[in-house]
Write an enzyme that holds these catalytic residues in place. Structure first.
Site, short mmCIF file in Angstrom:
data_model
loop_
_atom_site.label_atom_id
_atom_site.label_comp_id
_atom_site.label_asym_id
_atom_site.label_seq_id
_atom_site.Cartn_x
_atom_site.Cartn_y
_atom_site.Cartn_z
N ASN A 108 -28.67 19.16 -49.20
CA ASN A 108 -28.00 18.77 -49.83
C ASN A 108 -28.34 16.71 -49.65
OD1 ASN A 108 -25.31 19.43 -49.44
ND2 ASN A 108 -25.00 20.19 -46.78
N HIS A 130 -12.66 20.06 -45.67
CA HIS A 130 -13.74 19.79 -44.84
C HIS A 130 -13.64 20.85 -42.78
CE1 HIS A 130 -17.86 19.68 -42.66
NE2 HIS A 130 -18.02 19.90 -43.75
N GLU A 157 -11.04 15.57 -50.19
CA GLU A 157 -12.14 15.29 -50.27
C GLU A 157 -12.59 14.98 -52.23
OE1 GLU A 157 -14.96 18.12 -49.53
OE2 GLU A 157 -13.25 19.12 -47.80
N SER A 189 -16.70 20.71 -51.50
CA SER A 189 -17.83 20.67 -50.64
C SER A 189 -18.75 22.19 -51.26
CB SER A 189 -18.43 20.87 -49.19
OG SER A 189 -17.38 21.57 -48.42
N ASP A 194 -12.94 11.85 -48.70
CA ASP A 194 -13.85 12.00 -47.89
C ASP A 194 -14.64 12.37 -49.31
OD1 ASP A 194 -16.47 13.30 -46.53
OD2 ASP A 194 -15.57 14.65 -45.66
N HIS A 234 -19.97 14.29 -50.53
CA HIS A 234 -20.72 14.36 -51.69
C HIS A 234 -20.97 13.77 -53.05
CE1 HIS A 234 -21.55 18.13 -49.25
NE2 HIS A 234 -20.08 18.77 -48.84
N LYS A 264 -26.53 13.20 -46.22
CA LYS A 264 -26.41 14.16 -47.67
C LYS A 264 -27.35 13.23 -48.32
CE LYS A 264 -23.18 17.00 -46.36
NZ LYS A 264 -21.95 16.99 -45.96
C1 LIG Z 1 -20.69 17.84 -44.08
C2 LIG Z 1 -19.77 16.71 -44.31
C3 LIG Z 1 -19.06 16.49 -43.44
C4 LIG Z 1 -19.93 16.33 -42.27
O1 LIG Z 1 -21.01 15.49 -42.25
P1 LIG Z 1 -22.29 15.15 -41.40
O2 LIG Z 1 -22.35 14.25 -41.93
O3 LIG Z 1 -23.07 16.69 -42.09
O4 LIG Z 1 -21.40 15.57 -39.65
C5 LIG Z 1 -17.88 16.00 -43.82
N1 LIG Z 1 -17.20 16.31 -44.49
C6 LIG Z 1 -17.52 16.87 -45.28
C7 LIG Z 1 -16.61 17.07 -47.12
C8 LIG Z 1 -18.93 17.12 -45.90
O5 LIG Z 1 -19.77 18.24 -46.65
#
Ligand SMILES: *Cc1c(COP(=O)(O)O)cnc(C)c1O
Length: 387
Positions: free
Chosen positions: A45, A131, A172, A176, A201, A204, A235
């Site tokens: 990522n 997620h 989101e 993801s 969120d 990505h 990411k």
């Molecule tokens: C990866 C991810 C997280 C968690 O983030 P980290 O920093 O890896 O703990 C939260 N929400 C989504 C949608 C993700 O893909």
């Protein structure tokens, strides 16, 4: 009562759901070393290729030289250091919010935020594909949980009509495991009509989409209308950690109530210092260049997806768990790392390959991927990735 550990493991193997760790002997970069062999990495990522970049490595070393290795304590004890404060100020500016708060991981953001803001008698309404950290956080809050089918606005509205107490919608911006986008504008209009709050969120999308990489909400001009905007520094930022951008009063309440913020040692100050550098790169000309390269690769691998939203995630949906595992193994045999994603990460029977592209890839590496997908009869499915 037996714990039946071994029989659970046997069952996982039988169902094609067995997972195991593979140790990589190289940095996270477009080429990975594993058990003495090299592989092209289409599974990370690290969308902009910042993790192995010389600039970010130098910033991390500089942060360690200036502020030491560890932070020593929780932020509220004595671990709140200059780089944490500077990073939060820069993130708030980037997200056009009054304030921002950083956490040790993206996972820890909702885990602290939701129980601090909601409780029994309130309602959390989540997109079905949210997620795991969002689902776990909603459960932990004790609020009533309601789920709407993925991106289904009518069902969301019906849930809003009967929701009790404080009402929070969670989605989101870029999903993801599917790489598709939420209808954010419509969701914002709905939540405003029903007086609910919205948490988005952008894990990505941050760094990848929108002006200066500010995310999908910014691309749609919605930043000022979303109460809780979270993302990760792990990411596109190429590091580790998470953030919540919100009003000053929400952030102040979280500093007092968010248990995943209070009862844990502050992230290493060097990481915060480097995240500030990553943010500067993302916002600047360097980030623009990297996003242009990434967009070109997405257009090559999945032209239809590129036309719709340009996320760097290309799902190749195969359905059966074992079929997805075999396809992943065949690519690995050809020197390409692409993970098979299975239940419980995605629904049963919707197992898939998840191809992720990075600005750090070379054009020839992307061509090799396309060739191998063609050889394995997967290329057309990649093109059909668009939803
Ligand atoms: C990866 C991810 C997280 C968690 O983030 P980290 O920093 O890896 O703990 C939260 N929400 C989504 C949608 C993700 O893909």
């Amino acid at each position: 009562m037996s714990w039946e550990i071994q029989s659970q493991l046997d069952q996982l193997r039988k169902d094609g759901l067995w997972r195991q760790l593979r140790v990589m002997d190289s940095p996270q970069s477009p080429v990975l070393e594993h058990e003495g062999k090299s592989y092209l990495n289409f599974s990370s990522n690290d969308y902009l290729g910042l993790a192995p970049s010389s600039e970010l490595k130098a910033a991390l070393l500089e942060g360690v030289a200036l502020f030491g290795a560890g932070s020593g304590a929780s932020r509220l004890v004595c671990g709140s250091m200059r780089p944490h404060a500077d990073l939060e100020e820069a993130l708030a500016d980037f997200k056009s919010t009054e304030a921002a708060l950083t956490f040790s991981s993206g996972f820890a953001v909702p885990l602290g935020t939701l129980p601090a803001l909601l409780g029994p008698g309130d309602t959390v309404i989540l997109d079905k594909l949210s997620h795991a950290c969002l689902v776990d956080a909603a459960r932990l809050s004790g609020a009533t949980m309601r789920i709407f089918p993925h991106n289904h606005l009518d069902k969301l509205e019906r849930l809003l009509q009967t929701a009790q107490g404080r009402v929070l919608i969670i989605t989101e911006s870029i999903f993801s495991m599917d790489g598709d986008a939420a209808p954010l504008r419509e969701i914002v209009e709905l939540k405003e009509r029903y007086g609910a709050w919205l948490m988005v969120d952008e894990a990505h999308a941050i760094g990848v989409l929108g002006p200066q990489g500010r995310g999908l909400a910014a691309a749609l001009g919605l930043q000022g209308r979303i109460e809780l905007q979270m993302g990760t520094l792990s990411k596109a930022f190429g590091l580790s950690g998470g953030y919540l951008a919100a009003s000053r009063s929400v952030v102040d309440l979280l500093i007092n109530r968010a248990r995943s913020f209070i009862y844990t040692t502050a992230p290493p100050p060097g990481v915060a210092h480097a995240a500030l550098k990553a943010l500067e790169m993302i916002r600047g000309e360097d980030g623009e260049r990297r996003r242009r390269t990434l967009r070109r690769y997405v257009e090559q691998v999945a032209p239809q997806q590129a036309a719709s939203q340009q996320s760097a995630i290309i799902p190749i949906i195969l359905g059966n768990e074992s079929v997805a595992m075999d396809a992943s193994a065949a690519l690995r045999e050809a020197g390409i790392m692409v993970p098979a994603i299975r239940y419980p990460t995605v629904a049963r029977g919707s197992a898939r390959l998840r191809v992720t592209l990075s600005a750090a890839h070379l054009p020839t590496q992307v061509e090799t991927l396309i060739q191998q997908l063609t050889v394995l009869n997967l290329a057309q499915r990649a093109e059909a990735a668009c939803h």
